[in-house]
Design an enzyme around this catalytic site. Structure first.
Site, PDB file in Angstrom:
ATOM      1  N   ASP A 187       6.276 -42.436   7.757  1.00 48.30           N
ATOM      2  CA  ASP A 187       7.496 -43.171   8.088  1.00 48.30           C
ATOM      3  C   ASP A 187       8.656 -42.186   8.096  1.00 48.30           C
ATOM      4  O   ASP A 187       9.282 -41.926   7.074  1.00 48.30           O
ATOM      5  CB  ASP A 187       7.744 -44.289   7.074  1.00 48.30           C
ATOM      6  CG  ASP A 187       8.857 -45.222   7.513  1.00 48.30           C
ATOM      7  OD1 ASP A 187       9.677 -44.826   8.364  1.00 48.30           O
ATOM      8  OD2 ASP A 187       8.912 -46.352   7.000  1.00 48.30           O
ATOM      9  N   HIS A 192      16.173 -42.254   5.787  1.00 50.76           N
ATOM     10  CA  HIS A 192      15.702 -41.988   4.431  1.00 50.76           C
ATOM     11  C   HIS A 192      15.742 -40.508   4.057  1.00 50.76           C
ATOM     12  O   HIS A 192      15.372 -40.142   2.937  1.00 50.76           O
ATOM     13  CB  HIS A 192      14.272 -42.512   4.289  1.00 50.76           C
ATOM     14  CG  HIS A 192      14.131 -43.939   4.720  1.00 50.76           C
ATOM     15  ND1 HIS A 192      14.717 -44.979   4.038  1.00 50.76           N
ATOM     16  CD2 HIS A 192      13.503 -44.494   5.790  1.00 50.76           C
ATOM     17  CE1 HIS A 192      14.438 -46.118   4.660  1.00 50.76           C
ATOM     18  NE2 HIS A 192      13.717 -45.852   5.725  1.00 50.76           N
ATOM     19  N   ILE A 207      18.628 -43.914   1.818  1.00 48.88           N
ATOM     20  CA  ILE A 207      18.062 -44.972   0.980  1.00 48.88           C
ATOM     21  C   ILE A 207      16.545 -44.817   0.901  1.00 48.88           C
ATOM     22  O   ILE A 207      15.929 -44.143   1.716  1.00 48.88           O
ATOM     23  CB  ILE A 207      18.424 -46.371   1.519  1.00 48.88           C
ATOM     24  CG1 ILE A 207      17.832 -46.581   2.925  1.00 48.88           C
ATOM     25  CG2 ILE A 207      19.931 -46.567   1.521  1.00 48.88           C
ATOM     26  CD1 ILE A 207      18.051 -47.985   3.480  1.00 48.88           C
ATOM     27  N   GLY A 210      11.949 -49.209   2.424  1.00 43.61           N
ATOM     28  CA  GLY A 210      11.605 -50.529   1.902  1.00 43.61           C
ATOM     29  C   GLY A 210      10.154 -50.594   1.458  1.00 43.61           C
ATOM     30  O   GLY A 210       9.830 -51.208   0.438  1.00 43.61           O
TER      31      GLY A 210
END
Length: 280
Positions: A187, A192, A207, A210
């Site tokens: 990912d 990120h 961040i 998820g």
């Protein structure tokens, strides 16, 4: 700018054939925090191939993953503004620790929420013989790309948490560099890892994925509700309600019926809500 829902429903997301190695399987478990207690024999089964090695069941979300396909120009999606809204997993068979796996992903629905749109997609994960191992569904929020006049009703009902106080509370830390490790599972959304991309999306810094948050929360559920027994798992669903910043502590609040939510301890913000683990 509104998206074209019919275009997305027909979008040819590439099939992914992946040669899974024991190293990949161990790395995934490490990337979501297993092994932080190097004396916990039950955790070590998922990170040390010299033992009774097993795949951490939440690895389903990264196997056969088609990558950040929404960033392709021909999708019409503003990839910088997408948010992972919900995730669902259904387990059908034991997962391999190595071998060929095949992921087939398709868009199953697009919902108009006014300013935003919800895009539903589903991945079927099979082994090299074509046997269905698991199904993983996700809801992606396309911020600012609604208004195309389509159906406004969500395709999946949200689980309602009990009115009582949670029965169990589990605190698990994340590491400051955890998103940089987790992205190596496939990912590679720059949200990120790239501070400039995060700032453009409205965040002060990159961040946590998820799905990395999901892995941390799943670990708490896996430990507390089924004692690390993958044969007891049936299905998982949750809603992401706020981002986690790498280095924060995730507190998973669990009810005995499998309901759960999670919050960041440092900011007292709920980051996962309406969660449900179905198990036997």
């Amino acid at each position: 700018m509104a998206i074209d829902p019919q275009h997305l429903l027909n979008y040819p997301i590439p099939q992914v054939r992946q040669t899974l190695t024991e190293k990949d399987t161990a790395f995934y478990a490490l990337s979501v925090g297993l092994g932080m207690d190097p004396l916990d024999e039950k955790q070590l089964r998922f990170v040390d191939s010299a033992r009774d090695f097993r795949a951490l069941p939440s690895i389903v979300v990264v196997l056969g993953h088609p990558g950040f396909w929404v960033a392709r120009e021909d999708t019409g999606i503003d990839a910088v503004r997408v948010v992972h809204g919900e995730q669902r997993i259904e387990w059908h068979k034991p997962l391999p620790v190595a071998g060929e796996v095949v992921g087939e992903t398709r868009v199953t629905g697009v919902v108009d929420k006014g300013n935003n749109a919800l895009m539903y997609s589903e991945k079927e994960l099979r082994d090299g013989n074509g046997e269905l191992l698991a199904t993983a569904g996700m809801t992606t929020v396309l911020r600012g790309q609604g208004g195309f006049g389509g159906d406004s009703e969500p395709l999946h009902a949200v689980h309602t948490l009990p009115d009582s106080e949670p029965d169990i509370s589990v605190d698990l830390p994340t590491r400051a560099e955890q998103a940089l490790y987790y992205r190596l599972n496939g990912d590679d959304n720059p949200l990120h890892s790239n501070p400039a991309t995060a700032e453009a999306a409205g965040y002060p810094r990159p961040i946590l994925h998820g799905l990395c948050t999901l892995g941390v929360v799943f670990h708490a559920l896996f430990r507390e509700l089924v004692d690390y027994r993958e044969d007891r798992l049936k299905a998982l669903s949750l809603r992401f309600s706020s981002p986690v910043f790498p280095g924060e502590t995730i507190r998973t609040e669990i009810w005995r019926d499998g309901s759960f939510r999670a919050r960041v301890v440092e900011r007292d913000v709920v980051v996962v809500n309406n969660g449900k683990l179905d198990f036997v």
